[in-house]
Design an enzyme around this catalytic site. Structure first.
Site, PDB file in Angstrom:
ATOM      1  N   TYR A 298       4.344 -14.220 -14.291  1.00  0.00           N
ATOM      2  CA  TYR A 298       3.401 -13.228 -13.772  1.00  0.00           C
ATOM      3  C   TYR A 298       1.964 -13.622 -14.102  1.00  0.00           C
ATOM      4  O   TYR A 298       1.104 -13.648 -13.210  1.00  0.00           O
ATOM      5  CB  TYR A 298       3.715 -11.847 -14.348  1.00  0.00           C
TER       6      TYR A 298
ATOM      7  N   ALA B 158       0.799  -1.229   0.000  1.00  0.00           N
ATOM      8  CA  ALA B 158       0.000   0.000   0.000  1.00  0.00           C
ATOM      9  C   ALA B 158       0.829   1.275   0.000  1.00  0.00           C
ATOM     10  O   ALA B 158       0.276   2.359   0.155  1.00  0.00           O
ATOM     11  CB  ALA B 158      -0.938   0.003   1.200  1.00  0.00           C
TER      12      ALA B 158
ATOM     13  N   SER C 298      -5.599 -10.148 -12.377  1.00  0.00           N
ATOM     14  CA  SER C 298      -5.336  -9.380 -13.594  1.00  0.00           C
ATOM     15  C   SER C 298      -5.996 -10.076 -14.772  1.00  0.00           C
ATOM     16  O   SER C 298      -6.094 -11.306 -14.811  1.00  0.00           O
ATOM     17  CB  SER C 298      -3.824  -9.277 -13.831  1.00  0.00           C
TER      18      SER C 298
END
Length: 328
Positions: free
Chosen positions: A182, A9, A138
């Site tokens: 990824y 964050a 994603s």
């Protein structure tokens, strides 16, 4: 007042999500960051932007299983408002060569999946219902989407953790292996979300008003300008930072970091998500995830192998542990 933990964050999507939560003035926000210094700097920036004080930084290196366990212990040692949300946001993408964590795990898999798997299991007993878990995935996890990224390949979790042990390695051109690691880790994020939801349901983690702990996966879209492309070459980094943001209005599912951060925060605060669980969202829209992501056998193999890799014990999770395959 409730508490939300947001991993990664100190920058990008995680920072914008934390800011949106802080702006509600209803949440104690914990910034779970790898760098203690960057975490403290992020707290200062958030206070300057929101004038909100209920924000703290804690050190969490998802590439270190000991760091994840230390985070859980440190969290339990202090008093805070009830923990009602965990946002599994932190991610890395490495394309310049294969690297391994301190635990001998391929870094992308360690950070993007395994560290979050461990964190959620350790924190479940500290969550107060009703609560929400949001896992950032994603669109690159789905071969049906045109993303320009190589499609994920999942055979067994142990080969993602230790690809050098794979007797049938993929013939990947230079740079493709890192990008495929990824996209496969993002598939793992969705598999993990669905399997966690199933196991919470089996353990009867439900109540008369709906599921006590909901779990959903979130696709923020392509967000040019973030630090995710830090490991790319100079030309690619330039395009990522300066060219793609200009094209944002003309390309589907390309968002500003601020817009995606607000959408991610809504997954935590929005009333419509109180009873929705086991779903995949592209921004605020519920959409189908990839075909492989719905494979229960694949999800179970990932879960059991992950539990073995992190050496999860019965006293560390509220979920029952089965006989897990060896991760060695």
């Amino acid at each position: 007042m409730n508490t939300a933990i947001v991993t990664g964050a100190n920058t990008g999507l995680g920072f914008e999500c934390a800011r949106a939560l802080a702006e509600t003035h209803d949440w104690h926000v914990v910034l779970a960051c790898r760098s203690a210094e960057k975490g403290r700097e992020a707290v200062k920036r958030l206070f300057a932007q929101t004038a909100y004080k209920d924000i703290e930084a804690m050190t969490l290196d998802l590439a270190s299983l000991e760091s994840v366990r230390s985070f859980a212990r440190d969290y339990a040692a202090a008093r805070r408002p009830p923990l009602r949300a965990i946002v599994c946001n932190a991610a890395t993408q490495i394309v310049t060569g294969r690297t391994y964590s301190a635990d001998g795990i391929e870094t992308t898999f360690a950070v993007n999946h395994l560290g979050h798997f461990m964190l959620v299991n350790l924190m479940l007993s500290q969550m107060t219902a009703p609560a929400r878990i949001v896992v950032v995935s994603s669109g690159t996890h789905d071969p049906a989407q045109t993303t320009g990224m190589p499609p994920p390949v999942y055979r067994r979790a142990r080969f993602l953790a230790r690809p050098d042990e794979d007797s049938k390695p993929l013939d990947d051109p230079q740079g493709t292996a890192g990008r495929r690691a990824y996209t496969t880790s993002k598939l793992c994020n969705v598999l993990f979300s669905y399997e966690l939801e199933r196991r919470l349901r089996v353990e009867k983690a439900v109540g008369s008003t709906g599921r006590l702990i909901t779990v959903n996966a979130f696709d923020p879209g392509l967000m040019p300008g973030t630090g995710l492309a830090r490991d790319y070459g100079r030309v690619a980094r330039f395009a990522w930072r300066f060219v793609l943001p200009v094209l944002r209005p003309f390309v589907p599912n390309v968002n500003s970091v601020a817009r995606s951060g607000k959408a991610l925060a809504k997954m935590v605060t929005g009333p419509r998500f109180e009873r929705i669980s086991g779903k995949y969202f592209q921004g605020a829209r519920e959409v189908p995830s990839s075909k492989d992501s719905y494979d229960p056998a694949m999800a179970a193999e990932l879960w059991e192998s992950s539990a073995a890799m992190v050496k999860l014990t019965p006293d560390e999770t509220i979920l029952k542990l089965r006989s897990a395959p060896s991760a060695a």
